[in-house]
Write an enzyme that holds these catalytic residues in place. Structure first.
Site, PDB file in Angstrom:
ATOM      1  N   LEU A  82      42.229 -19.485 -49.274  1.00  0.00           N
ATOM      2  CA  LEU A  82      41.824 -19.369 -50.915  1.00  0.00           C
ATOM      3  C   LEU A  82      42.862 -19.648 -51.502  1.00  0.00           C
ATOM      4  CD1 LEU A  82      38.655 -16.862 -50.023  1.00  0.00           C
ATOM      5  CD2 LEU A  82      38.979 -19.342 -50.918  1.00  0.00           C
ATOM      6  N   PRO A  83      42.838 -19.471 -52.979  1.00  0.00           N
ATOM      7  CA  PRO A  83      43.969 -20.070 -54.179  1.00  0.00           C
ATOM      8  C   PRO A  83      44.593 -18.380 -53.851  1.00  0.00           C
ATOM      9  CG  PRO A  83      41.962 -20.856 -55.526  1.00  0.00           C
ATOM     10  CD  PRO A  83      41.946 -20.010 -53.670  1.00  0.00           C
TER      11      PRO A  83
ATOM     12  N   THR B 282      47.093 -17.118 -49.695  1.00  0.00           N
ATOM     13  CA  THR B 282      48.389 -16.062 -50.268  1.00  0.00           C
ATOM     14  C   THR B 282      48.058 -15.373 -50.832  1.00  0.00           C
ATOM     15  OG1 THR B 282      50.131 -17.706 -49.254  1.00  0.00           O
ATOM     16  CG2 THR B 282      51.290 -16.003 -50.775  1.00  0.00           C
TER      17      THR B 282
ATOM     18  N   LYS C 200      55.610 -14.413 -46.331  1.00  0.00           N
ATOM     19  CA  LYS C 200      55.365 -15.175 -47.045  1.00  0.00           C
ATOM     20  C   LYS C 200      55.917 -14.823 -48.824  1.00  0.00           C
ATOM     21  CE  LYS C 200      53.912 -19.671 -48.473  1.00  0.00           C
ATOM     22  NZ  LYS C 200      51.999 -19.942 -48.132  1.00  0.00           N
TER      23      LYS C 200
ATOM     24  N   LYS D  67      52.281 -18.064 -59.121  1.00  0.00           N
ATOM     25  CA  LYS D  67      51.892 -16.493 -58.568  1.00  0.00           C
ATOM     26  C   LYS D  67      52.332 -15.842 -57.248  1.00  0.00           C
ATOM     27  CE  LYS D  67      49.294 -17.380 -55.058  1.00  0.00           C
ATOM     28  NZ  LYS D  67      48.491 -17.726 -54.550  1.00  0.00           N
TER      29      LYS D  67
END
Length: 315
Positions: A83-84, A117, A192, A263
């Site tokens: 998912l975003p 992420t 990450k 982001k």
């Protein structure tokens, strides 16, 4: 009413079958990951808020399209999500008054693998919540981008119980070539974000150098050859060059968007603030990507477009 009864009968029948894998989030990354699982013989139960996308990917992957998150949790003992951002992940797992989340319907010993992420604090919070239901959540963000997802060559950076990772490692190998266990819950996310910090800073540096070289009259192909055979060589110059790379040839369409880089750098800066770590390089790079983002449509372009939309915007 009869159609609903028939569907519930199908759900119960499928739930009794073994080996079903749930997949939530069928975007640019999730769709090819799901298809690769299907190619390796796994039966999928898929869900996406975009119904058209859900039906198309389900057709390609031979998946059962779920109408609700509850169906995914009811039918599957392993569920993967891609998912975003943090809010979407929280919504999927915790739910809302209109749609209960995955954790409301999970059974004991279910393993969730979140490949998004997101904020490491959110990963840790959801892991604790899952434990109250007798389930585990592995945070397993990936590196490799859309090409890696399509080719099944992703790298998984995993945080969470090692015994749970052992149970699902064969699934991850259907989608990637490297599986790295980094530690407890949230450690995959930290790895990450640190990786993407390096990626964002190095791309900004390469864009800046390429723009300076061009303004000083150098042939950029020759300069790129110098750069890639010298101490300044890096992934951003050799594998993803902002002038001659794959994204540049595609006019910076698709790829890893500027919005996503903003982001991720924001999340890295947030993580740095919790331990009083100096992140001045990340902050400087973030300012450049924010400049690109503020231009409107370039915000959705590949982050290597920083060269065109920021460093060369006045030329």
């Amino acid at each position: 009413m009869r159609m609903r009864w028939m569907r519930m009968t199908m759900v119960r029948r499928l739930a009794s079958a073994s080996g079903l894998v749930g997949f939530v989030g069928l975007g640019n990354m999730g769709a090819p990951m799901a298809v690769n699982l299907a190619r390796h013989g796994h039966r999928l139960v898929a869900f996406d808020s975009d119904r058209d996308r859900l039906m198309e990917v389900s057709r390609v992957a031979g998946a059962v399209p779920a109408e609700t998150l509850a169906e995914v949790a009811d039918m599957c003992r392993v569920v993967i999500s891609m998912l975003p951002s943090s809010p979407q992940v929280q919504l999927v797992y915790q739910g809302s008054p209109q749609q209960p989340g995955l954790l409301h319907h999970t059974r004991e010993h279910t393993i969730f693998i979140d490949c998004s992420t997101i904020d490491p604090a959110v990963s840790r919070m959801l892991s604790s919540l899952a434990h109250t239901h007798g389930a585990d959540i592995l945070d397993a963000p990936v590196s490799g981008g859309v090409p890696g997802a399509v080719a099944g060559e992703l790298t998984f950076m995993v945080g969470g119980p090692p015994e749970s990772l052992e149970r699902v490692s064969s699934l991850l190998r259907c989608m990637g070539t490297r599986i790295l266990h980094l530690g407890s819950s949230g450690c995959g996310q930290i790895a990450k974000l640190c990786n993407n910090l390096v990626m964002g800073v190095s791309m900004a540096a390469v864009c800046e150098a390429m723009a300076l070289a061009e303004m000083q009259g150098l042939d950029l192909r020759k300069f790129t050859e110098v750069l890639n055979s010298s101490s300044g060589s890096c992934w951003s110059s050799s594998n993803y060059n902002p002038v001659f790379g794959m994204a540049a040839k595609n006019h910076y369409h698709q790829g890893f968007s500027c919005n996503l880089m903003v982001k991720d750098l924001g999340l890295a800066l947030q993580a740095a603030s919790t331990v009083a770590s100096d992140a001045s390089m990340a902050r400087a790079a973030e300012a450049q990507y924010l400049s690109m983002q503020r231009q409107g449509s370039p915000a959705n372009k590949d982050f290597s477009g920083l060269y065109k939309y920021v460093y060369c915007k006045d030329r």
